[in-house]
Design an enzyme around this catalytic site. Structure first.
Site, PDB file in Angstrom:
ATOM      1  N   HIS A 135      27.270  31.538 -67.834  1.00 57.14           N
ATOM      2  CA  HIS A 135      26.712  30.636 -66.833  1.00 57.14           C
ATOM      3  C   HIS A 135      25.832  29.570 -67.480  1.00 57.14           C
ATOM      4  CE1 HIS A 135      27.199  32.972 -62.798  1.00 57.14           C
ATOM      5  NE2 HIS A 135      28.095  32.032 -62.952  1.00 57.14           N
TER       6      HIS A 135
ATOM      7  N   CYS B  94      48.150  25.110 -68.498  1.00 53.96           N
ATOM      8  CA  CYS B  94      46.702  25.285 -68.456  1.00 53.96           C
ATOM      9  C   CYS B  94      46.275  26.128 -69.648  1.00 53.96           C
ATOM     10  CB  CYS B  94      46.257  25.927 -67.147  1.00 53.96           C
ATOM     11  SG  CYS B  94      46.934  27.564 -66.840  1.00 53.96           S
TER      12      CYS B  94
END
Length: 755
Positions: A362, A674
């Site tokens: 994060h 991707c």
């Protein structure tokens, strides 16, 4: 000598208890000397020029830096031979090299063992004694075994080990957020729950009340921090705190804490046991993104622990000191949480350096969203002091502590140029990615949290090429409800209204354990019960998720459902029947749902040859380059021992990807790529030459890829692919690609745009 296994375990544990590299190497030489009963134990490391530097010693008089020239001395002989050199009297060996002022001539015996990492000798471990007697066979075997463990430590030691006052100390880590910045260090020191020793005592009568008070206090702190970041940055960034609050008030967390307290553990120990349980669930997962979430769990645990200590003992976090005059702060710490970042104004924060963490933490996501450079996993970073000047290169993954004036000037020049470049590059945000030959390429972003959405929109992403749906399942105390899932999916689809959003169905199972639905251990979880295999066997979960997706997409036409880990047609047939049932149910309930486009992830090699047979069941295919590369090469790219063998421009990967592209083209199926392959400049050129026109990547890499595409001609890309088809190793392919990029200035802004 003591039992080898016992001693080995003891020494490794002793080393693990100390945090700084200086202390680690000191413990190593002291403990080995004690175990073997030797007079001397020394640890040398090979430098870039081949010389050997003495990192630490027990027994020698090393009052000054000791450096042995490349190839010289008995240690040089160990490096050359690449095996143990065990001598009764090393002073008589023809390769003996005298080092002044260390009194080495007092010690006759010599036993040197090479430290090897990734096939290369990186150092030498030496023991010596005054007696002219070689080590016994058992002692030599013990030293060789220990050397294998020590090599793992030495390879991560900083280049300027133990030199706190030196200038230009350069440390390497993991690139997490691109860019270069300079500033003043603000060390984030705090109590670490992981270091707490478990304690048991009689159950305190008010323990549950204290736990509830702690939850409420930390919950209020999170609310305040979320509001702060929401005001200073964006509401999407502040949504990162939702994951913290979800776990904070998770009944399972509370029950685990209360149960541990009933078993006799005090509150901090009970908290550690509960947090450790949740963290281990994530850490065992195969998916990089989800595995990185274990850091968030520890961040929350630390926040609870620090609040507890601060309240009960009037001590706790050594807070970042507000400094009204400082506007160039580099936040540095062992593990920096989103809460730590919230304590500094984004206007003053210039960069982040973490001793731990990864590019998927994060903290990394937040740094990208704030547009500041960040480097994770920087061993030795805590050698910097509060107030030290520091340079952070988030693109290269390097940190320079106390840069000299010439180095600082050079980096300031790079920063100035980068600012101008980024300013000009921002002009491309709303422009389509079109090659010089006129080929239009669609660039999308990968995501897994609401907080990931804003960065993608800011850089002009044309959709979400991969949205991971696992987080609600992993962070909930039960299977998330249909309403909860629909609410989350609707927010993502709404933010990208009019643009495609590819939502991958639940990729859980095997090593991705849910806290409320344990799965029996598997010998090889990567090949086990995961992806579509798990979902089809738990049809009630898949039905709920598909209903939630269809509900969320009402009034829009941008939902694309992406199925992971498909390897057989019957899996597709079963999936479509369940999707049809969900669709029919919702229509009967009076909802205006639409049938979505359906596609599969090409990540299992077996799927490539079956694309023609799946044509009638599909609307598109998406190549998951990371998993496909790993399966093709049988290499775990997160395993440091074999990671260097992983490269998505390996000839086998290139040929198989091209085979998949050709199969999709023949089947008239739109195809997207991707993963890392979609953002690597060398592989991007190859993909475009194959005819790939859709790429999905992290938002931070999208602008540079768009610039490359804008400067690239189809002819140059095709010529490069023609060359690569006959090349037999990844290094040569990558070198040739980078040479073409430099030769044709494919990474430079057009002159017309810079005027």
């Amino acid at each position: 000598m003591k039992d080898a296994i016992t001693e080995l375990t003891r020494i490794v544990q002793e080393v693990s208890l100390v945090s700084t590299p200086v202390d680690q190497v000191k413990v190593i030489v002291d403990q080995i000397s004690e175990s073997l009963g030797s007079d001397v134990c020394s640890l040398y490391r090979i430098e870039a020029d081949g010389s050997l530097v003495l990192l630490a010693t027990h027994g020698l008089e090393a009052n000054r830096p000791v450096q042995i020239p490349a190839g010289k001395g008995l240690v040089g002989q160990v490096v050359k031979l690449r095996h143990i050199l065990n001598l009764a009297n090393g002073l008589r060996h023809p390769e003996y090299f005298h080092v002044k002022d260390v009194l080495e001539e007092s010690f006759k015996s010599f036993c040197g063992v090479p430290l090897v990492s990734n096939g290369a000798v990186i150092g030498v471990l030496v023991v010596q004694s005054r007696r002219a007697k070689a080590l016994s066979e058992k002692q030599a075997a013990f030293l060789s075994t220990l050397a294998a463990h020590i090599a793992l430590i030495v390879q991560h030691l900083p280049s300027a080990l133990g030199v706190k006052s030196a200038a230009d100390v350069r440390l390497l880590g993991v690139p997490a957020s691109p860019g270069i910045s300079m500033g003043q260090v603000r060390v984030c020191q705090k109590l670490n729950l992981a270091d707490l020793k478990l304690r048991q005592r009689a159950l305190e009568p008010d323990s549950e009340k204290r736990w509830q008070a702690l939850l409420n206090r930390v919950g209020a702190e999170l609310e305040a921090e979320q509001k702060t970041l929401g005001e200073l940055a964006s509401s999407e960034i502040a949504n990162m705190f939702d994951a913290y609050k979800m776990l904070l008030f998770d009944p399972i967390l509370g029950e685990r804490v209360k149960t541990a307290m009933v078993e006799g553990y005090d509150l901090p120990s009970a908290l550690k046991l509960a947090i450790q349980h949740f963290a281990e669930l994530f850490q065992k997962m195969d998916d990089d993104y989800l595995r990185a979430r274990h850091e968030d769990v520890w961040h929350l645990g630390n926040k609870l622990y620090q609040s507890y200590v601060a309240q009960s003992q009037q001590a706790g976090t050594v807070a970042i000191r507000p400094d009204a005059e400082a506007d160039d702060i580099i936040l540095l710490g062992r593990d920096i949480s989103v809460s730590d970042v919230a304590n500094i104004s984004p206007c003053a924060l210039r960069g982040i350096v973490c001793v731990e963490g990864s590019r998927l933490s994060h903290t990394s996501i937040l740094a990208n969203a704030l547009g500041i450079p960040a480097v994770m996993g920087v061993q030795g970073a805590l050698s910097a002091d509060d107030g030290d000047h520091i340079i952070v290169d988030g693109g290269e993954g390097s940190v320079i502590i106390k840069p000299s004036a010439p180095v600082a000037r050079e980096y300031q020049s790079l920063i100035d140029k980068a600012r101008m470049f980024e300013s000009e590059l921002s002009r491309f945000k709303d422009s389509p990615a079109v090659t010089r030959s006129g080929t239009r390429i669609q660039l999308m972003t990968n995501s897994g949290l609401l907080a990931d959405i804003t960065p993608g929109l800011k850089v002009g992403a044309e959709g979400v090429g991969l949205f991971r749906t696992e987080i609600p399942f992993l962070m909930s105390e039960t299977f998330p409800s249909e309403e909860a899932q629909a609410s989350l999916y609707a927010k993502v689809l709404k933010r990208f209204e009019g643009k495609p959003v590819y939502m991958r169905t639940l990729d859980i199972g095997g090593d991705k354990q849910l806290p409320y639905f344990r799965i029996a251990g598997e010998d090889n979880p990567a090949l086990g019960w995961r992806g579509i295999r798990f979902s089809l066997d738990n049809v009630q979960l898949l039905m709920t998720q598909l209903r939630a997706m269809l509900k969320a997409a009402q009034g829009q036409d941008n939902l694309h459902v992406l199925i992971p880990m498909v390897s057989a047609k019957d899996e597709l047939v079963q999936f479509r029947q369940i999707l049809h049932d969900a669709y029919s149910q919702l229509l009967e309930e009076g909802l205006a749902v639409s049938w979505p486009k359906v596609g599969v992830m090409i990540e299992v090699p077996a799927a490539i040859s079956q694309i023609p047979f799946w044509r009638e069941e599909l609307d598109f295919v998406s190549i998951g380059s990371n998993d496909l590369s790993q399966y093709l090469l049988a290499v775990d790219r997160t395993n440091a021992r074999v990671a260097k063998r992983y490269d998505h421009v390996h000839p086998a990967v290139i040929h198989e990807v091209e085979r998949a592209v050709i199969a999709a083209q023949k089947a008239n199926l739109p195809l997207c790529v991707c993963g890392e392959m979609a953002s690597d400049p060398v592989s991007v050129m190859l993909l475009l030459a194959m005819g790939v026109t859709k790429l999905s990547m992290s938002s931070s890499r999208l602008p540079r890829v768009k610039l490359l595409i804008t400067n690239l001609s189809d002819e140059l890309a095709k010529d490069f692919l023609d060359e690569v088809r006959s090349m037999d190793n990844a290094l040569a392919i990558r070198s040739r690609g980078l040479a073409l990029i430099a030769q044709h200035q494919l990474d430079q802004l057009p002159e017309a745009e810079t005027k």
